[in-house]
Design a protein around this motif. Sequence first.
Motif, PDB file in Angstrom:
ATOM      1  N   ALA A   7       0.849  -1.190  -0.015  1.00  0.00           N
ATOM      2  CA  ALA A   7      -0.017   0.036   0.241  1.00  0.00           C
ATOM      3  C   ALA A   7       0.942   1.335   0.076  1.00  0.00           C
ATOM      4  CB  ALA A   7      -0.988   0.057   1.108  1.00  0.00           C
ATOM      5  N   ALA A   8       2.032   1.218   0.752  1.00  0.00           N
ATOM      6  CA  ALA A   8       2.906   2.254   0.745  1.00  0.00           C
ATOM      7  C   ALA A   8       3.385   2.815  -0.676  1.00  0.00           C
ATOM      8  CB  ALA A   8       4.064   2.179   1.572  1.00  0.00           C
ATOM      9  N   PHE A   9       3.328   1.822  -1.715  1.00  0.00           N
ATOM     10  CA  PHE A   9       4.042   2.327  -3.258  1.00  0.00           C
ATOM     11  C   PHE A   9       2.771   2.341  -3.994  1.00  0.00           C
ATOM     12  CE2 PHE A   9       7.659   0.385  -1.006  1.00  0.00           C
ATOM     13  CZ  PHE A   9       8.636   1.180  -1.498  1.00  0.00           C
ATOM     14  N   ARG A  10       1.340   2.504  -3.492  1.00  0.00           N
ATOM     15  CA  ARG A  10       0.271   2.663  -4.213  1.00  0.00           C
ATOM     16  C   ARG A  10      -0.076   3.964  -4.174  1.00  0.00           C
ATOM     17  NH1 ARG A  10      -1.613  -2.724  -2.612  1.00  0.00           N
ATOM     18  NH2 ARG A  10      -3.158  -1.744  -1.597  1.00  0.00           N
ATOM     19  N   LYS A  11       0.528   4.961  -3.759  1.00  0.00           N
ATOM     20  CA  LYS A  11      -0.001   6.291  -3.598  1.00  0.00           C
ATOM     21  C   LYS A  11       0.440   7.030  -5.151  1.00  0.00           C
ATOM     22  CE  LYS A  11       0.632   6.420   1.319  1.00  0.00           C
ATOM     23  NZ  LYS A  11       1.083   7.088   2.433  1.00  0.00           N
ATOM     24  N   ASN A  12      -0.127   8.073  -5.371  1.00  0.00           N
ATOM     25  CA  ASN A  12      -0.155   9.083  -6.424  1.00  0.00           C
ATOM     26  C   ASN A  12       1.251   9.879  -6.393  1.00  0.00           C
ATOM     27  OD1 ASN A  12      -2.407   8.066  -7.577  1.00  0.00           O
ATOM     28  ND2 ASN A  12      -3.629   9.485  -6.351  1.00  0.00           N
ATOM     29  N   ARG A  13       2.094   9.198  -5.692  1.00  0.00           N
ATOM     30  CA  ARG A  13       3.478   9.908  -5.381  1.00  0.00           C
ATOM     31  C   ARG A  13       4.458   9.043  -5.176  1.00  0.00           C
ATOM     32  NH1 ARG A  13       4.478  10.320  -0.234  1.00  0.00           N
ATOM     33  NH2 ARG A  13       2.645  10.293   1.252  1.00  0.00           N
ATOM     34  N   ALA A  14       5.712   9.222  -5.185  1.00  0.00           N
ATOM     35  CA  ALA A  14       6.725   8.405  -4.645  1.00  0.00           C
ATOM     36  C   ALA A  14       6.812   8.134  -3.065  1.00  0.00           C
ATOM     37  CB  ALA A  14       8.109   9.028  -4.914  1.00  0.00           C
ATOM     38  N   ALA A  15       6.997   7.072  -2.557  1.00  0.00           N
ATOM     39  CA  ALA A  15       7.172   6.913  -1.239  1.00  0.00           C
ATOM     40  C   ALA A  15       8.197   7.442  -0.368  1.00  0.00           C
ATOM     41  CB  ALA A  15       6.950   5.344  -0.725  1.00  0.00           C
ATOM     42  N   LEU A  16       8.129   7.939   0.741  1.00  0.00           N
ATOM     43  CA  LEU A  16       9.296   8.403   1.440  1.00  0.00           C
ATOM     44  C   LEU A  16       9.581   7.460   2.516  1.00  0.00           C
ATOM     45  CD1 LEU A  16      11.257  10.372   2.515  1.00  0.00           C
ATOM     46  CD2 LEU A  16       9.567  11.374   3.966  1.00  0.00           C
ATOM     47  N   VAL A  17      10.887   6.844   2.226  1.00  0.00           N
ATOM     48  CA  VAL A  17      11.521   5.563   3.101  1.00  0.00           C
ATOM     49  C   VAL A  17      12.654   6.016   3.770  1.00  0.00           C
ATOM     50  CG1 VAL A  17      12.524   3.352   2.867  1.00  0.00           C
ATOM     51  CG2 VAL A  17      10.827   3.902   1.163  1.00  0.00           C
ATOM     52  N   THR A  18      12.311   6.162   4.969  1.00  0.00           N
ATOM     53  CA  THR A  18      13.475   6.883   5.940  1.00  0.00           C
ATOM     54  C   THR A  18      13.952   5.774   7.041  1.00  0.00           C
ATOM     55  OG1 THR A  18      11.626   7.125   7.695  1.00  0.00           O
ATOM     56  CG2 THR A  18      12.085   8.920   6.358  1.00  0.00           C
ATOM     57  N   PHE A  19      15.324   5.904   7.416  1.00  0.00           N
ATOM     58  CA  PHE A  19      15.919   5.093   8.066  1.00  0.00           C
ATOM     59  C   PHE A  19      16.542   5.803   9.225  1.00  0.00           C
ATOM     60  CE2 PHE A  19      20.164   3.661   9.378  1.00  0.00           C
ATOM     61  CZ  PHE A  19      20.132   2.298   9.387  1.00  0.00           C
ATOM     62  N   VAL A  20      16.469   4.985  10.372  1.00  0.00           N
ATOM     63  CA  VAL A  20      17.037   5.169  11.846  1.00  0.00           C
ATOM     64  C   VAL A  20      17.965   3.811  12.349  1.00  0.00           C
ATOM     65  CG1 VAL A  20      15.595   7.255  12.116  1.00  0.00           C
ATOM     66  CG2 VAL A  20      14.805   5.040  12.996  1.00  0.00           C
ATOM     67  N   THR A  21      18.597   3.940  13.388  1.00  0.00           N
ATOM     68  CA  THR A  21      19.136   3.247  13.865  1.00  0.00           C
ATOM     69  C   THR A  21      18.610   2.633  15.450  1.00  0.00           C
ATOM     70  OG1 THR A  21      21.336   3.525  12.821  1.00  0.00           O
ATOM     71  CG2 THR A  21      21.505   1.969  14.853  1.00  0.00           C
ATOM     72  N   ALA A  22      17.889   1.491  15.595  1.00  0.00           N
ATOM     73  CA  ALA A  22      17.627   1.153  16.777  1.00  0.00           C
ATOM     74  C   ALA A  22      18.467   1.313  17.998  1.00  0.00           C
ATOM     75  CB  ALA A  22      16.983  -0.482  16.799  1.00  0.00           C
TER      76      ALA A  22
END
Length: 262
Positions: A7-22
């Motif tokens: 679902a995150a990639f079915r939007k009408n724009r690019a998905a924002l994917v973010t990274f953090v370290t646990a």
Amino acid sequence: MSERLSAAFRKNRAALVTFVTAGDPSAEKTGDILDALVEGGADVIELGMPFTDPMADGPSIQAGSLRALKGGMTLKGTLEIARAFRGRHPDVPLILMGYLNPALAYGPHFARDAAAAGVDGLILVDLPPEEDAELGGALRGEGLSLVRLATPTTDRNRLPAVLEGASGFLYYVSVAGVTGTRAADTADVAEAVGRIKAETDLPVAVGFGIRTAEQAADIARIADGVVVGSAIVDLIGENAADPATAVRNYVTKLSQAIETAA
């Protein structure tokens, strides 16, 4: 593949994917930072599994891993953070990202426990397709996506092996080398994304070398997802007292830029 991730990639724009370290800068503050990512507009979150020898990561993420390990973070603790996140955010995809050794050291129930914690998939930087039968099979058996990476050196002969058994999305590493050290070249990325998308229906997310809102918008016009990590980890290191606010403000700017680019 989980419905959350697709679902995150079915939007009408690019998905924002973010990274953090646990565990960076602490387990408690990681929870606050993850909430801030969601509030800022992140569509997919990569939660880094801290490791002593992160060979693909530049100085920023290496420093974040060392801060987390110094604070006592473990893979078990990472899964506890994931479980708590899932309880607060039932609809936001969460991907574990890191290296093979911690997963192997955890033991044979790693895939089961990751799935039970609400994880949607994994990115294991140093697990080549030829070696993933055991762990990859366990992950897929638990319904977890195994996100593979392609790089500027992944040629047409190698790409089919990378795509075999991949799911969720394909992570395109936009620069040769480690994270956070050089900016992506938009023209080169556009050519590579087009070549990859001719071979797969998987969404293609682009990372490494994206720091500014303008860069995020440029990549959003040519890819299905924009991955930002080192810049966020830098903010965490620079704002130890209140990293969540700094992260929320920064991610909001990225999200708005991507929205404008649609």
